[in-house]
Design a protein around this motif. Structure first.
Motif, PDB file in Angstrom:
ATOM      1  N   ASN C 142       0.820  -1.210   0.000  1.00 31.20           N
ATOM      2  CA  ASN C 142       0.000   0.000   0.000  1.00 31.20           C
ATOM      3  C   ASN C 142       0.853   1.258   0.000  1.00 31.20           C
ATOM      4  OD1 ASN C 142       0.877   0.427   2.695  1.00 31.20           O
ATOM      5  ND2 ASN C 142      -0.737  -0.980   3.401  1.00 31.20           N
ATOM      6  N   GLU C 143       0.147   2.377  -0.065  1.00 27.97           N
ATOM      7  CA  GLU C 143       0.777   3.688  -0.147  1.00 27.97           C
ATOM      8  C   GLU C 143       1.672   3.966   1.071  1.00 27.97           C
ATOM      9  OE1 GLU C 143      -2.267   6.642  -0.291  1.00 27.97           O
ATOM     10  OE2 GLU C 143      -0.868   8.297   0.065  1.00 27.97           O
ATOM     11  N   GLU C 144       1.145   3.649   2.267  1.00 30.39           N
ATOM     12  CA  GLU C 144       1.865   3.981   3.495  1.00 30.39           C
ATOM     13  C   GLU C 144       3.221   3.269   3.520  1.00 30.39           C
ATOM     14  OE1 GLU C 144      -1.470   3.086   3.593  1.00 30.39           O
ATOM     15  OE2 GLU C 144      -1.950   5.226   3.662  1.00 30.39           O
ATOM     16  N   GLU C 145       3.179   1.999   3.138  1.00 34.52           N
ATOM     17  CA  GLU C 145       4.415   1.235   3.136  1.00 34.52           C
ATOM     18  C   GLU C 145       5.424   1.884   2.181  1.00 34.52           C
ATOM     19  OE1 GLU C 145       5.721  -3.355   2.341  1.00 34.52           O
ATOM     20  OE2 GLU C 145       3.576  -2.926   2.566  1.00 34.52           O
ATOM     21  N   ILE C 158      11.410   4.847  -7.489  1.00 34.36           N
ATOM     22  CA  ILE C 158      10.656   4.351  -8.630  1.00 34.36           C
ATOM     23  C   ILE C 158       9.868   3.123  -8.207  1.00 34.36           C
ATOM     24  CG2 ILE C 158      12.681   3.065  -9.500  1.00 34.36           C
ATOM     25  CD1 ILE C 158      11.524   3.680 -12.372  1.00 34.36           C
ATOM     26  N   ILE C 159       8.585   3.107  -8.585  1.00 38.05           N
ATOM     27  CA  ILE C 159       7.747   1.930  -8.335  1.00 38.05           C
ATOM     28  C   ILE C 159       7.848   1.052  -9.575  1.00 38.05           C
ATOM     29  CG2 ILE C 159       5.429   1.134  -7.734  1.00 38.05           C
ATOM     30  CD1 ILE C 159       4.762   3.923  -6.831  1.00 38.05           C
ATOM     31  N   MET C 170       5.900   1.078 -14.479  1.00 34.06           N
ATOM     32  CA  MET C 170       6.937   1.842 -13.781  1.00 34.06           C
ATOM     33  C   MET C 170       6.459   3.272 -13.572  1.00 34.06           C
ATOM     34  SD  MET C 170      10.635   1.139 -15.335  1.00 34.06           S
ATOM     35  CE  MET C 170      11.217  -0.461 -15.792  1.00 34.06           C
ATOM     36  N   ARG C 171       6.701   3.792 -12.374  1.00 34.41           N
ATOM     37  CA  ARG C 171       6.356   5.187 -12.100  1.00 34.41           C
ATOM     38  C   ARG C 171       7.398   5.806 -11.178  1.00 34.41           C
ATOM     39  NH1 ARG C 171       3.636   4.732 -15.667  1.00 34.41           N
ATOM     40  NH2 ARG C 171       1.575   5.505 -16.198  1.00 34.41           N
ATOM     41  N   ILE C 172       7.829   6.999 -11.527  1.00 36.66           N
ATOM     42  CA  ILE C 172       8.785   7.700 -10.682  1.00 36.66           C
ATOM     43  C   ILE C 172       7.998   8.548  -9.679  1.00 36.66           C
ATOM     44  CG2 ILE C 172      10.642   9.423 -10.656  1.00 36.66           C
ATOM     45  CD1 ILE C 172      11.032   8.498 -13.694  1.00 36.66           C
ATOM     46  N   VAL C 173       8.398   8.515  -8.397  1.00 37.82           N
ATOM     47  CA  VAL C 173       7.721   9.328  -7.380  1.00 37.82           C
ATOM     48  C   VAL C 173       8.753  10.261  -6.769  1.00 37.82           C
ATOM     49  CG1 VAL C 173       6.292   9.291  -5.310  1.00 37.82           C
ATOM     50  CG2 VAL C 173       6.249   7.349  -6.883  1.00 37.82           C
ATOM     51  N   ARG C 174       8.432  11.562  -6.829  1.00 37.86           N
ATOM     52  CA  ARG C 174       9.388  12.534  -6.324  1.00 37.86           C
ATOM     53  C   ARG C 174       8.968  13.130  -4.982  1.00 37.86           C
ATOM     54  NH1 ARG C 174      13.224  13.479 -10.035  1.00 37.86           N
ATOM     55  NH2 ARG C 174      12.737  12.734 -12.129  1.00 37.86           N
ATOM     56  N   ARG C 175       7.671  13.024  -4.647  1.00 34.41           N
ATOM     57  CA  ARG C 175       7.187  13.590  -3.380  1.00 34.41           C
ATOM     58  C   ARG C 175       6.202  12.605  -2.756  1.00 34.41           C
ATOM     59  NH1 ARG C 175       4.155  18.702  -5.379  1.00 34.41           N
ATOM     60  NH2 ARG C 175       3.104  16.990  -6.411  1.00 34.41           N
ATOM     61  N   SER C 176       6.113  12.637  -1.433  1.00 33.02           N
ATOM     62  CA  SER C 176       5.232  11.677  -0.765  1.00 33.02           C
ATOM     63  C   SER C 176       3.770  11.884  -1.173  1.00 33.02           C
ATOM     64  CB  SER C 176       5.390  11.785   0.751  1.00 33.02           C
ATOM     65  OG  SER C 176       5.074  13.107   1.148  1.00 33.02           O
ATOM     66  N   GLU C 177       3.422  13.138  -1.535  1.00 35.90           N
ATOM     67  CA  GLU C 177       2.038  13.403  -1.940  1.00 35.90           C
ATOM     68  C   GLU C 177       1.630  12.556  -3.150  1.00 35.90           C
ATOM     69  OE1 GLU C 177       4.359  15.632  -0.761  1.00 35.90           O
ATOM     70  OE2 GLU C 177       3.695  17.535  -1.624  1.00 35.90           O
ATOM     71  N   ASP C 178       2.617  12.244  -4.005  1.00 31.57           N
ATOM     72  CA  ASP C 178       2.277  11.542  -5.240  1.00 31.57           C
ATOM     73  C   ASP C 178       2.230  10.027  -5.065  1.00 31.57           C
ATOM     74  OD1 ASP C 178       2.292  13.998  -6.381  1.00 31.57           O
ATOM     75  OD2 ASP C 178       4.333  13.829  -7.192  1.00 31.57           O
ATOM     76  N   MET C 179       2.701   9.550  -3.917  1.00 29.48           N
ATOM     77  CA  MET C 179       2.861   8.111  -3.757  1.00 29.48           C
ATOM     78  C   MET C 179       1.548   7.354  -3.978  1.00 29.48           C
ATOM     79  SD  MET C 179       5.008   5.652  -3.176  1.00 29.48           S
ATOM     80  CE  MET C 179       6.465   6.224  -2.318  1.00 29.48           C
ATOM     81  N   MET C 182       0.494   7.268  -7.704  1.00 28.93           N
ATOM     82  CA  MET C 182       1.421   6.499  -8.533  1.00 28.93           C
ATOM     83  C   MET C 182       1.376   5.017  -8.203  1.00 28.93           C
ATOM     84  SD  MET C 182       2.552   8.581 -10.627  1.00 28.93           S
ATOM     85  CE  MET C 182       3.137  10.218 -10.991  1.00 28.93           C
ATOM     86  N   PHE C 183       1.171   4.726  -6.936  1.00 18.95           N
ATOM     87  CA  PHE C 183       1.089   3.329  -6.517  1.00 18.95           C
ATOM     88  C   PHE C 183      -0.069   2.645  -7.256  1.00 18.95           C
ATOM     89  CE2 PHE C 183      -0.846   0.098  -3.787  1.00 18.95           C
ATOM     90  CZ  PHE C 183       0.221  -0.783  -3.661  1.00 18.95           C
ATOM     91  N   ILE C 184      -1.205   3.326  -7.267  1.00 18.34           N
ATOM     92  CA  ILE C 184      -2.389   2.744  -7.923  1.00 18.34           C
ATOM     93  C   ILE C 184      -2.162   2.593  -9.432  1.00 18.34           C
ATOM     94  CG2 ILE C 184      -4.823   3.150  -8.481  1.00 18.34           C
ATOM     95  CD1 ILE C 184      -4.962   4.571  -5.681  1.00 18.34           C
ATOM     96  N   VAL C 185      -1.618   3.662 -10.040  1.00 13.10           N
ATOM     97  CA  VAL C 185      -1.397   3.635 -11.489  1.00 13.10           C
ATOM     98  C   VAL C 185      -0.453   2.503 -11.883  1.00 13.10           C
ATOM     99  CG1 VAL C 185      -0.406   4.914 -13.429  1.00 13.10           C
ATOM    100  CG2 VAL C 185      -1.846   6.101 -11.779  1.00 13.10           C
TER     101      VAL C 185
END
Lengths: 518, 176, 501
Positions: C142-145, C158-159, C170-179, C182-185
């Motif tokens: 999940n997102e929190e993890e 990167i997820i 694959m998704r790059i995450v640069r800020r916690s707000e986006d996690m 991006m996790f779902i996508v």
């Protein structure tokens, strides 16, 4: 030149006065609007040194003018005459906007009718280049009668000589019916427009704000109303295209169309044609690719390109001979027949028929467009026009079924039972009463709904239908088409069919005219 | 009236990126590099198809499309689009561009009810007239819905895998 | 048992590549003729052609495990070579071959499985002390993890899809707000593409080089590496040009990375040819990315600099032969560059441009090798990849190879579809590419234009347009219309027509 004597003096003075009238100042005024002068247009159109002007020195009607003012100018705002285009006799008139705004007075109209009558007598094409403010208000009803006699002449000549209008400036009010009655209308972007009532009236009556271009510009008429058949970005291109266009047409309805010698050795077997129709029956392709490969190189001249693009019409050549092409365009709206495409096709076919131009049809049509919209607007009535036109035409008629040929639309698109002379099909053709999905849904409605796996059963039935019914072989074996052909041989087959049909003659029943469902 | 043919002394080929190439008439079959002229020849044979021979090198060519004065040419695997203009038509372009009024918006609408299969442009995409913007499945066929203008995509309402009704707005384009 | 007949479970250039080596080794090959390309060139290189054009199938034959096994048995093939793509990295397929006593020319099903699952591969790498970007131990749920781990190792992260490849999931995450988003996508994309929604997190290495090592091992545990390949020229994770060796590696780094590559391969008892991919950052630190358990598209560049035939080695190893080389036997000599010439429209963002190849002529200079499955008249079909040919060029050193490449590119002649040639013609002239100092971000960040532009070529094209315009519109005899012949008519028709009016 040394011309002496009194008589010659007057002669020379007149000529000088005429030249002065067409001064550079007037020309510059036209140019600053991005337009050419009437003279320049005529010069561009005709072969060098062949144009002979008639009635250059007439002056406006001399009845007393009670209101406004009429300039005493030579020619009364229109140039008329004859000359040669690509070596052939053509009559033409060109309205001159620099003289009283090209407005149509009695003398102006008489010049036009005079040249119209000559063109009809001689059996030669006539071209009208329009750039006019409209009826000359000062001359009142005389001006209106002028319009009426021009219309009357166009209608009398219709189907006997090709009549083409080129709109190079404004055409408003009653004036628009003159081009509307002719066979083809050319317009030029940004500087020409046509409407029955102008933007001012629209604003007064309906309180709608619209520009001249938005109401009746070239783009509008080419795309939406279908009034303009060909539009171009500027006048030179328009006139150059017109010259090219004329090379497809005969001078009158007794002659056959001209022949253009091609020196290129064209290969009649075209393997590329095998690759065009995609394996997936639901995938679109561009039927123009087929047309361009089949006809002589670069010879396809499309008409009404932007209007109802789901049906392609145009002229082309096969071994130098003109043919008219009608083709469903799978790329646009799946090539479906609707109101606009039906009327577009019907008018084109009737022109070809009138002027002895054989009609070649490429068919890939899923049917008529369904919907409340179309039904209420009269798709029955308009679809019937296409049907009528195909059936009525007595010129050679050849059909190539590329893919879909379903239901009523199959009948309409020049089927053999409507008098089509030759009907060929590609192996990719699907000829049936309706498409597989529709047919399966009707014939096996219960079985499908009761099945444990309806999707699977439906898929299976669709496949079976495609194998058993929706193919060209049944129609071939029962004689409803002439032959299933290798696409690569299409050009060859058409050429030999045309040769066989060269002397085709069908006796038309004696009647005043049929009653086409207009 | 004057009867001589107006002589066109120059032609201009305008590229889609607004580069202007001018050629004097009658057209010479040479292209100049520095001070030297090199012959240009158009040839065709079985092995190479049609090509241009210039400076001892063959360049493949193909005429992709031509309409009016517009030519799309594939030359050495790169496609170029040119408008060939005469001095007058060039002047006309200048004149008319001055007259051109405000920028308008063009709405690309669904021509028939169907399902959106794909949206081919993004907000901010430059589109050309005739370029497909949306693929709509209708009548069991995939239809390319094309832009009718040159311009900039300002908003997109079409979403893949959604159904649309006739005349639903798919894409908004700012005319340029 | 010795291999006598190989079923090629593939098409195109790689099928031909395998058949060529098999022929030298006096092994027969079987090719499958499909309805999609019944006239393909690869069929003419095979000893036996198995025709399935009459059979209707729901999935393409090269993905149909049961069908391929059936064909192998029917044709008496004792081995299958999967090539690349399709089923090349399908452990189940390899397993099925073993079940049916058919030799799978490739690694063991176990090695394919372990390296195919990124989470397992990561664990193995970790256990074997292979340098790796920091990240989650296993999949995240999940997102929190995700946020917890990202805060530990630092953004950007990167997820990645556990079963992934090719940039999907694959998704790059640069800020916690986006996690969260991006996790779902990423997870949804992974599920759609690989039937497996599991994803894990890694530290994202900014602008790395993509360096991969070719390894080869036998069934007796001998494993060596054959040097590296530089694959940083890629667009959306699709490689366009590869070279061997890489300008970024010196002997020391090569040795170190090669050692790691061999080490991870040993951890899964790897045999046959394989590729270990690394990311190399600007400080020359390298990180294990993944291992590909197949022969790769770009294998020719390694062959060019080592002088080895990788397909031959694959077949020999499948035949239980011992690897004939030790690491010290491997010498890299010269420089090789491969350009993937695809039927793509570079000017339209590399969109595939399928069609029929009308003319095809490739250079035949001694420093050029061409691997292709296409000849004049072949069709590039949209069902398969858009490759027309691989142009492989050799030189004494990088500069020489680039020079040769430039010459060779100008000699390639393809008509019928648009190709990636203009891209390569631009690339070999680009100073940054010439310097060797480029990363995987090169195409997206450093290029203003994706294709070669020459003012003279454009001028020639403009000249041609002008000439056409003149011919069509201005020349006096542009339209040679014969009106007289239109008036000639047979007496039959003339008579009828006149009497009508």
């Amino acid at each position: 030149m040394d011309l002496a004597g009194k008589a010659y003096k007057a002669f020379l003075e007149r000529q000088e006065a005429l030249e002065k009238q067409y001064s550079t100042k007037n020309a510059e005024k036209q140019h600053s609007k991005g337009k050419l002068t009437a003279h320049e247009r005529i010069t561009l159109l005709f072969d060098p040194g062949t144009f002979e002007e008639i009635d250059a020195f007439v002056t406006p009607a001399s009845q007393p003018v009670e209101f406004g003012k009429v300039e005493r100018t030579f020619g009364d705002g229109v140039i008329v005459g004859h000359g040669k285009i690509n070596g052939r006799l053509v009559f033409a008139y060109a309205q001159d906007f620099t003289i009283m705004g090209g407005s149509l007075g009695l003398v102006h109209s008489k010049k036009i009718t005079k040249i119209q009558e000559m063109a009809l007598k001689m059996g030669a094409p006539i071209i009208g280049m329009m750039d006019s403010g409209g009826a000359r208000i000062q001359e009142g009803v005389a001006s209106l009668s002028g319009y009426a006699s021009i219309f009357q002449n166009i209608i009398q000549s219709s189907g006997i000589i090709p009549q083409i209008s080129v709109i190079l400036g404004p055409a408003a009010g009653g004036a628009v019916y003159s081009p509307a009655l002719t066979d083809f209308v050319f317009m030029v972007n940004s500087t020409s427009y046509m409407f029955v009532t102008g933007p001012n009236v629209v604003k007064e009556v309906l309180n709608e704000e619209v520009s001249s271009d938005g109401l009746g510009g070239a783009e509008v008429h080419a795309r939406k109303s279908g009034v303009a058949h060909m539009i171009y970005d500027d006048e030179e291109n328009t006139i150059l295209a017109l010259k090219k266009f004329l090379s497809y047409l005969p001078s009158n309805n007794v002659e056959n169309p001209p022949i253009v010698e091609t020196n290129s050795n064209e290969n009649d077997i075209i393997e590329k044609l095998r690759d065009i129709v995609p394996d997936d029956p639901n995938k679109a392709y561009d039927v123009k690719d087929v047309i361009n490969l089949v006809v002589d190189k670069n010879s396809f001249f499309e008409t009404s390109e932007l209007f109802a693009p789901n049906l392609i019409t145009g002229f082309a050549r096969l071994k130098g001979k003109t043919i008219g092409i009608v083709a469903n365009q799978p790329k646009v709206l799946a090539g479906v027949l609707d109101i606009n495409s039906s009327t577009k096709g019907a008018r084109f076919i009737r022109f070809c028929d009138a002027f002895n131009i054989p009609i070649l049809t490429f068919e890939d049509v899923p049917g008529f467009l369904p919907g409340v919209d179309q039904e209420h607007a009269g798709i029955i009535r308009h679809g019937a026009k296409l049907l009528f036109a195909y059936s009525e035409a007595t010129v050679p008629k050849i059909t190539i079924i590329l893919r879909k040929a379903y239901g009523g639309a199959f009948i309409v698109m020049n089927s053999k039972f409507l008098g089509g002379d030759f009907s060929f099909a590609w192996p990719t053709a699907e000829i049936a009463v309706m498409g597989p999905d529709g047919a399966v849904a009707i014939l096996y409605k219960r079985e499908i709904s009761e099945s444990k796996n309806p999707a699977e059963l439906k898929k299976e039935l669709v496949k079976k239908y495609r194998d058993k019914i929706a193919n060209p072989f049944i129609a071939d074996e029962s004689g409803y088409i002439d032959e299933v052909i290798d696409p690569a041989l299409t050009r060859k087959k058409i050429l030999s069919a045309l040769e066989a049909l060269n002397n085709k003659w069908v006796k038309v029943p004696a009647r005043k005219h049929g009653n086409m469902p207009l | 009236m004057p009867n001589e043919k107006p002589q066109i002394k120059k032609l201009y080929a305008l590229s889609s990126e607004n580069r202007k190439f001018s050629f004097s008439l009658p057209l010479k079959h040479t292209i100049k590099v520095g001070k030297r002229n090199y012959d240009v020849q158009i040839k065709s044979d079985e092995k190479y198809g049609t090509y241009i021979l210039w400076k001892n090198r063959r360049y493949p060519l193909e005429i992709v499309k031509s309409s009016q004065n517009k030519y799309e040419i594939l030359f050495n695997d790169i496609s170029y689009t040119f408008n060939v203009e005469t001095p007058f038509s060039l002047q006309r372009m200048k004149v008319l561009s001055k007259h051109k009024g405000k920028q308008e918006k063009e709405l690309v609408k669904a021509p028939m009810p169907g399902k959106i299969i794909d949206v081919l442009v993004r907000e901010g995409s430059q589109v050309l007239k005739g370029e497909p913007v949306v693929i709509l499945e209708a009548m069991k066929m995939q239809n390319e819905i094309q832009s009718t203008v040159n311009g900039l995509v300002t908003s997109i309402s079409a979403r893949p895998n959604t159904n649309v009704m006739k005349d639903d707005i798919l894409v908004e384009i700012k005319v340029e | 048992m010795k291999i006598k007949r190989i079923l090629i479970a593939n098409r195109g250039e790689i099928a031909i590549r395998i058949m060529k080596t098999a022929r030298i080794m006096k092994i027969e090959t079987v090719a499958v003729k499909t309805v999609i390309e019944p006239n393909a060139l690869y069929l003419s290189h095979a000893d036996v052609v198995y025709d399935i054009t009459d059979e209707s199938a729901d999935i393409p034959v090269f993905l149909d495990i049961d069908k391929l096994i059936e064909i192998a048995l029917k044709t008496g093939s004792d081995a299958i070579h999967p090539g690349y793509g399709f089923l090349a990295e399908n452990a189940y397929f390899a397993d099925k071959c073993v079940d049916n006593k058919i030799i799978f020319i490739g690694p063991s099903p176990d090695a394919i499985y372990k390296m195919g699952n990124k989470t397992i591969a990561r664990r193995i790498a970790l256990a074997n002390k292979i340098p790796m970007a920091m990240g989650s131990e296993g999949n995240i749920s999940n997102e929190e993890e995700g946020i917890k781990i990202a805060e530990k190792i630092g953004y950007p992260v990167i997820i990645k899809a556990a079963s992934g490849g090719g940039g999907r999931g694959m998704r790059i995450v640069r800020r916690s707000e986006d996690m969260g988003k991006m996790f779902i996508v990423a997870s949804k994309e992974a599920e759609k593409a690989f039937n497996d929604p599991s994803v894990f997190i890694e530290k994202y290495i900014e602008n790395p080089k993509h360096i991969e090592f070719q390894i080869i091992g036998d069934k007796k545990g001998n494993i060596i590496h054959l040097g590296e390949r530089e694959c940083s020229i890629q667009r959306k994770h699709q490689k366009l040009l590869e070279e061997a060796p890489s300008a970024a590696l010196d002997e020391k780094l090569r040795k170190e990375m090669g050692k790691m590559a061999v080490q991870i391969a040993k951890a899964v008892n790897y045999y046959s040819a394989g590729t270990v991919e690394f990311l190399l950052d600007s400080d020359k630190r390298f990180y294990f990315m993944e291992m590909n358990t197949r022969i790769q598209v770009e294998h020719p560049v390694t062959e060019m600099v080592t002088g080895l035939d990788l397909i031959e080695l694959q077949i020999r190893i499948a035949n239980n032969e011992e690897l004939p080389y030790k690491q010290s036997d491997i010498k890299l000599e010269g420089w090789a560059i491969e350009c993937r010439i695809n039927a793509e429209d570079v000017q339209a963002g590399f969109a595939p441009d399928p069609g029929r190849i009308e003319k095809l002529s490739m250079p035949d200079d001694p420093y050029v090798r061409v691997d292709t499955g296409i000849q004049a008249g072949s069709a590039i079909v949209s069902s398969y990849d858009s490759m027309i040919a691989k142009l492989i060029v050799k030189g004494k050193d990088r500069k020489d190879a680039l020079q040769n490449c430039k010459k060779a590119l100008d000699k390639v002649w393809i008509k019928g579809t648009k190709t990636t040639l203009p891209f390569f013609r631009m690339l070999v002239r680009h100073p940054k590419f010439q310097s060797g100092n480029f990363t995987t971000a090169f195409i997206e960040k450093d290029l203003e234009k994706y294709y070669y532009y020459s003012e003279y070529e454009e001028m020639l094209a403009a000249w041609l347009a002008t000439k056409l315009f003149i011919e069509e519109n201005l020349s006096e005899d542009s339209i040679n219309v014969d009106f007289k012949r239109g008036r000639e008519m047979s007496p039959w028709l003339l008579n009828k027509r006149i009497n009508q009016f």
